[in-house]
Design a protein around this motif. Structure first.
Motif, PDB file in Angstrom:
ATOM      1  N   ALA A   1      12.741   2.619 -11.094  1.00 35.20           N
ATOM      2  CA  ALA A   1      13.784   3.522 -11.564  1.00 35.20           C
ATOM      3  C   ALA A   1      13.206   4.776 -12.194  1.00 35.20           C
ATOM      4  O   ALA A   1      13.836   5.831 -12.215  1.00 35.20           O
ATOM      5  CB  ALA A   1      14.672   2.798 -12.583  1.00 35.20           C
ATOM      6  N   VAL A   2      11.969   4.680 -12.695  1.00 39.50           N
ATOM      7  CA  VAL A   2      11.306   5.812 -13.340  1.00 39.50           C
ATOM      8  C   VAL A   2      10.181   6.366 -12.475  1.00 39.50           C
ATOM      9  O   VAL A   2      10.037   7.574 -12.308  1.00 39.50           O
ATOM     10  CB  VAL A   2      10.751   5.387 -14.724  1.00 39.50           C
ATOM     11  N   TRP A   3       9.374   5.476 -11.898  1.00 39.70           N
ATOM     12  CA  TRP A   3       8.189   5.883 -11.151  1.00 39.70           C
ATOM     13  C   TRP A   3       8.405   5.874  -9.638  1.00 39.70           C
ATOM     14  O   TRP A   3       7.493   6.236  -8.885  1.00 39.70           O
ATOM     15  CB  TRP A   3       7.021   4.928 -11.457  1.00 39.70           C
ATOM     16  N   GLY A   4       9.585   5.462  -9.188  1.00 42.03           N
ATOM     17  CA  GLY A   4       9.787   5.206  -7.767  1.00 42.03           C
ATOM     18  C   GLY A   4       9.442   6.355  -6.850  1.00 42.03           C
ATOM     19  O   GLY A   4       8.832   6.161  -5.794  1.00 42.03           O
ATOM     20  N   HIS A   5       9.816   7.588  -7.214  1.00 42.21           N
ATOM     21  CA  HIS A   5       9.563   8.730  -6.333  1.00 42.21           C
ATOM     22  C   HIS A   5       8.070   8.933  -6.108  1.00 42.21           C
ATOM     23  O   HIS A   5       7.637   9.276  -5.011  1.00 42.21           O
ATOM     24  CB  HIS A   5      10.197   9.999  -6.914  1.00 42.21           C
ATOM     25  N   LEU A   6       7.257   8.692  -7.143  1.00 46.47           N
ATOM     26  CA  LEU A   6       5.813   8.859  -6.991  1.00 46.47           C
ATOM     27  C   LEU A   6       5.198   7.679  -6.249  1.00 46.47           C
ATOM     28  O   LEU A   6       4.329   7.863  -5.377  1.00 46.47           O
ATOM     29  CB  LEU A   6       5.170   9.007  -8.373  1.00 46.47           C
ATOM     30  N   LEU A   7       5.642   6.471  -6.542  1.00 44.43           N
ATOM     31  CA  LEU A   7       5.111   5.288  -5.871  1.00 44.43           C
ATOM     32  C   LEU A   7       5.395   5.333  -4.371  1.00 44.43           C
ATOM     33  O   LEU A   7       4.544   4.964  -3.556  1.00 44.43           O
ATOM     34  CB  LEU A   7       5.726   4.022  -6.476  1.00 44.43           C
ATOM     35  N   GLU A   8       6.592   5.806  -4.021  1.00 43.05           N
ATOM     36  CA  GLU A   8       6.967   5.872  -2.603  1.00 43.05           C
ATOM     37  C   GLU A   8       6.089   6.861  -1.843  1.00 43.05           C
ATOM     38  O   GLU A   8       5.628   6.575  -0.729  1.00 43.05           O
ATOM     39  CB  GLU A   8       8.449   6.257  -2.497  1.00 43.05           C
ATOM     40  N   VAL A   9       5.835   8.012  -2.439  1.00 49.57           N
ATOM     41  CA  VAL A   9       5.009   9.014  -1.767  1.00 49.57           C
ATOM     42  C   VAL A   9       3.573   8.524  -1.632  1.00 49.57           C
ATOM     43  O   VAL A   9       2.955   8.637  -0.562  1.00 49.57           O
ATOM     44  CB  VAL A   9       5.056  10.349  -2.543  1.00 49.57           C
ATOM     45  N   LEU A  10       3.018   7.961  -2.696  1.00 52.83           N
ATOM     46  CA  LEU A  10       1.636   7.472  -2.631  1.00 52.83           C
ATOM     47  C   LEU A  10       1.505   6.328  -1.631  1.00 52.83           C
ATOM     48  O   LEU A  10       0.493   6.204  -0.940  1.00 52.83           O
ATOM     49  CB  LEU A  10       1.178   7.020  -4.015  1.00 52.83           C
ATOM     50  N   GLY A  11       2.572   5.502  -1.525  1.00 50.28           N
ATOM     51  CA  GLY A  11       2.533   4.389  -0.594  1.00 50.28           C
ATOM     52  C   GLY A  11       2.557   4.801   0.859  1.00 50.28           C
ATOM     53  O   GLY A  11       2.253   3.990   1.743  1.00 50.28           O
ATOM     54  N   ARG A  12       2.917   6.056   1.132  1.00 46.63           N
ATOM     55  CA  ARG A  12       2.911   6.527   2.515  1.00 46.63           C
ATOM     56  C   ARG A  12       1.496   6.817   3.012  1.00 46.63           C
ATOM     57  O   ARG A  12       1.255   6.854   4.215  1.00 46.63           O
ATOM     58  CB  ARG A  12       3.761   7.788   2.653  1.00 46.63           C
ATOM     59  N   ARG A  13       0.576   7.034   2.093  1.00 46.68           N
ATOM     60  CA  ARG A  13      -0.785   7.344   2.506  1.00 46.68           C
ATOM     61  C   ARG A  13      -1.787   6.268   2.105  1.00 46.68           C
ATOM     62  O   ARG A  13      -2.827   6.132   2.732  1.00 46.68           O
ATOM     63  CB  ARG A  13      -1.211   8.691   1.903  1.00 46.68           C
ATOM     64  N   PHE A  14      -1.464   5.515   1.037  1.00 46.77           N
ATOM     65  CA  PHE A  14      -2.429   4.574   0.484  1.00 46.77           C
ATOM     66  C   PHE A  14      -1.854   3.164   0.420  1.00 46.77           C
ATOM     67  O   PHE A  14      -0.647   2.970   0.380  1.00 46.77           O
ATOM     68  CB  PHE A  14      -2.832   4.985  -0.946  1.00 46.77           C
ATOM     69  N   THR A  15      -2.760   2.194   0.376  1.00 48.22           N
ATOM     70  CA  THR A  15      -2.393   0.867  -0.088  1.00 48.22           C
ATOM     71  C   THR A  15      -2.505   0.910  -1.597  1.00 48.22           C
ATOM     72  O   THR A  15      -3.604   0.924  -2.153  1.00 48.22           O
ATOM     73  CB  THR A  15      -3.323  -0.207   0.498  1.00 48.22           C
ATOM     74  N   LEU A  16      -1.376   0.997  -2.258  1.00 50.01           N
ATOM     75  CA  LEU A  16      -1.330   1.216  -3.701  1.00 50.01           C
ATOM     76  C   LEU A  16      -1.325  -0.124  -4.422  1.00 50.01           C
ATOM     77  O   LEU A  16      -0.482  -0.984  -4.159  1.00 50.01           O
ATOM     78  CB  LEU A  16      -0.086   2.020  -4.067  1.00 50.01           C
ATOM     79  N   VAL A  17      -2.272  -0.297  -5.327  1.00 49.24           N
ATOM     80  CA  VAL A  17      -2.357  -1.500  -6.153  1.00 49.24           C
ATOM     81  C   VAL A  17      -2.156  -1.080  -7.604  1.00 49.24           C
ATOM     82  O   VAL A  17      -2.862  -0.205  -8.101  1.00 49.24           O
ATOM     83  CB  VAL A  17      -3.720  -2.207  -5.995  1.00 49.24           C
ATOM     84  N   ARG A  18      -1.175  -1.672  -8.266  1.00 46.54           N
ATOM     85  CA  ARG A  18      -0.925  -1.363  -9.665  1.00 46.54           C
ATOM     86  C   ARG A  18      -0.582  -2.654 -10.395  1.00 46.54           C
ATOM     87  O   ARG A  18      -0.192  -3.639  -9.760  1.00 46.54           O
ATOM     88  CB  ARG A  18       0.204  -0.343  -9.803  1.00 46.54           C
TER      89      ARG A  18
END
Length: 352
Positions: free
Chosen positions: A42-59
């Motif tokens: 709800a707060v970070w979603g816009h950034l997580l979605e964009v990063l997930g398009r290029r990276f395998t994001l682990v948090r």
């Protein structure tokens, strides 16, 4: 955003929750305050979605927060660095880019300095090398930090969000009403008042001034010029400690960049330029950010702005703004000309 939530155990037996989303080369986000893997979209979603398009994001949720163990004995800087080690091992990341946001920047610095063979690139945003307790503060500034600690003690939980909103206005002063409400709620969900207060004091004690000069990987440091949570001068000072670091000021007053502000696009552009592009995969047009690439792909497929906005969960205004930038970067004047350029480059072949 689709994510897989997993668990691992840190060196002292604390169970840590981490999430894996997206596709591409690995990007690990160091732990920082106010996260909950099930609710922070709800707060970070816009950034997580964009990063997930290029990276395998682990948090992951840091100890004491979110889905990780809540009641823990050790909340300290050294424990946070060990937790990065545990998550990186559990996710089987041999070599990866490391992202440090806010106080997570110092944690990322310490990990990268101690494990140079594993960190290929280091990205730091809104960070600092010295916690507030180690800075040369005036009596008034120290009183301000003592007041914030009291606000955590008195207002971190419960239905009354007025005291938590003081923190929200430091993190995202430019937010809309619904974003303010989401962040107020996320603070309450992320940790208990007692744990939040322990974390606040532990962050104040951070000091990585000795480790920052030892970094050997490429380092990108970004900071909002009007940041109310971590002063811009702290970002500049941190950049001065890291040999060869690239420093990018961002024209914003937000500590957490919001979806519709130009500073977010500058942030993503800087990452795009800094990290090497993975070979193979889908066609790309150099110079475009990952988000612009995604929008141009849909344009090449023949989708209109409303359809693109629905696919990417953006407003039509945001899509229009991105298209203006895309036309400028492609050096074309019309949407039709952009479609020709995109299809010549191999985009638009997928069915909409």
């Amino acid at each position: 955003m689709q994510q897989q939530i997993r668990f691992c155990t840190s060196s002292d037996g604390v169970r840590l929750a981490y999430a894996v989303s997206g596709n591409g080369p690995p990007l690990l986000r160091a732990p920082h305050w106010v996260t909950h893997l099930e609710h922070d979209a709800a707060v970070w979603g816009h950034l997580l979605e964009v990063l997930g398009r290029r990276f395998t994001l682990v948090r992951f949720d840091q100890r004491g927060c979110g889905l990780s163990d809540r009641n823990v004995a050790d909340i300290s800087f050294e424990a946070w660095v060990r937790d990065v080690e545990s998550v990186a091992d559990a996710a089987r990341l041999d070599q990866f880019a490391l992202l440090g946001v806010s106080q997570g920047a110092a944690i990322a610095i310490a990990y990268a300095a101690r494990h140079p063979e594993r960190v290929s690139h280091l990205i730091l945003y809104g960070g600092y090398g010295q916690g507030w307790a180690n800075r040369d503060l005036t009596a008034r500034e120290r009183e301000k930090h003592d007041t914030l600690a009291k606000l955590i003690e008195l207002g971190w939980s419960g239905r009354d969000t007025s005291l938590r909103q003081v923190f929200t206005m430091q993190f995202i002063p430019g937010a809309r009403v619904e974003q303010v409400r989401a962040f107020n709620e996320l603070m309450h969900l992320s940790a208990s008042p007692e744990t939040a207060l322990r974390i606040y004091h532990a962050f104040g004690a951070i000091d990585v001034r000795a480790e920052a000069p030892r970094l050997s990987c490429p380092v990108l440091i970004m900071h909002s010029t009007g940041d109310l949570r971590v002063p811009f001068e702290q970002g500049r000072a941190l950049a001065g400690l890291v040999p060869g670091a690239r420093f990018v000021p961002l024209d914003s007053e937000n500590h957490l960049l919001l979806e519709d502000e130009p500073a977010l696009r500058r942030f993503l552009d800087a990452i795009h330029e800094f990290l090497p592009r993975e070979k193979g995969g889908t066609a790309v047009i150099e110079g475009l950010t990952q988000r612009e690439q995604a929008i141009l792909e849909y344009v090449a497929q023949g989708l209109d702005n409303a359809q693109i906005a629905a696919r990417l969960e953006l407003s039509e205004k945001t899509v229009r703004n991105y298209l203006v930038a895309i036309l400028d970067k492609l050096e074309v004047e019309t949407r039709a000309q952009a479609i020709v350029r995109a299809r010549d480059a191999g985009l638009g072949r997928a069915s909409p």
